[in-house]
Design a protein around this motif. Structure first.
Motif, PDB file in Angstrom:
ATOM      1  N   ALA A 163       0.934  -1.100  -0.086  1.00 32.71           N
ATOM      2  CA  ALA A 163       0.073  -0.114   0.054  1.00 32.71           C
ATOM      3  C   ALA A 163       0.876   1.252  -0.112  1.00 32.71           C
ATOM      4  N   ARG A 210       1.007   4.007  -3.313  1.00 30.66           N
ATOM      5  CA  ARG A 210       0.419   5.266  -3.035  1.00 30.66           C
ATOM      6  C   ARG A 210       0.917   6.145  -4.150  1.00 30.66           C
ATOM      7  N   GLU A 213      -1.851   8.293  -6.468  1.00 28.13           N
ATOM      8  CA  GLU A 213      -1.792   9.990  -6.349  1.00 28.13           C
ATOM      9  C   GLU A 213      -1.698  10.461  -7.545  1.00 28.13           C
TER      10      GLU A 213
END
Length: 188
Positions: free
Chosen positions: A79, A83, A87
């Motif tokens: 995770a 990320r 994003e």
């Protein structure tokens, strides 16, 4: 020889990573154009803190020529390492991508292994696999894992020959893969 990757390896690494991961590159970069995907992979490779980062890679060299690479990380970090891609794609498209979690939380995961076309069949892939497994043991992890494309019988045969066994299937970016694991003899 196998060495740790550096940001300076990005130009070498990006096209090979793209070749190895195919459609997954589009999911991670938010583009469907090969040249754009390779450029984004290059940018991410040169940065810290993501799954495609040089921090998670080793490079095989023959003299002064780079000939292959392996990317790996612990599944519990997925995770955090994904990320930056989420994003990036959200900024670019306004929508979060669906990134399938390829690695389980209890395994050291080989994300990508690829050898330059002209060096294939010379044992470099096996050397990169050995470097991955050595790093797994060095870090004290008990299980190594990887995905193999259902259509890549040659790679699957190599993985099985050194002790990997299929324990399931997973669909990533519209394509089926076998999830394979190997128990690692942890160094003490």
């Amino acid at each position: 020889m196998i060495r740790e990757a550096t940001p300076a390896d990005a130009d070498f690494a990006a096209p090979l990573i793209y070749e190895a991961i195919g459609g997954i590159a589009y999911t991670l970069t938010g583009t469907s154009e090969p040249a754009c995907a390779i450029a984004e992979v290059r940018r991410f490779f040169a940065q810290a803190g993501n799954r495609l980062s040089y921090e998670n890679a080793v490079v095989a060299v023959d003299g002064d020529k780079r000939v292959g690479l392996a990317l790996f990380y612990h599944g519990s970090q997925t995770a955090v390492l994904d990320r930056p891609f989420v994003e990036h794609v959200e900024r670019k498209t306004g929508k979060a991508p669906h990134i399938v979690k390829e690695a389980r939380d209890d395994e050291f995961y080989l994300d990508t292994l690829v050898v330059s076309r002209e060096y294939r069949g010379k044992g470099i892939g096996k050397a990169l696999l050995e470097a991955f497994e050595q790093e797994c043991r060095r870090r004290g992890f008990g299980k190594a894992a990887l995905l193999v494309d259902e259509e890549n019988g040659r790679a699957r045969k190599l993985y099985e020959s050194i002790g990997y066994r299929e324990d399931g299937k997973i669909k990533v970016s519209g394509h089926w893969f076998s999830h394979m694991v190997k128990q690692a003899a942890v160094s003490v």
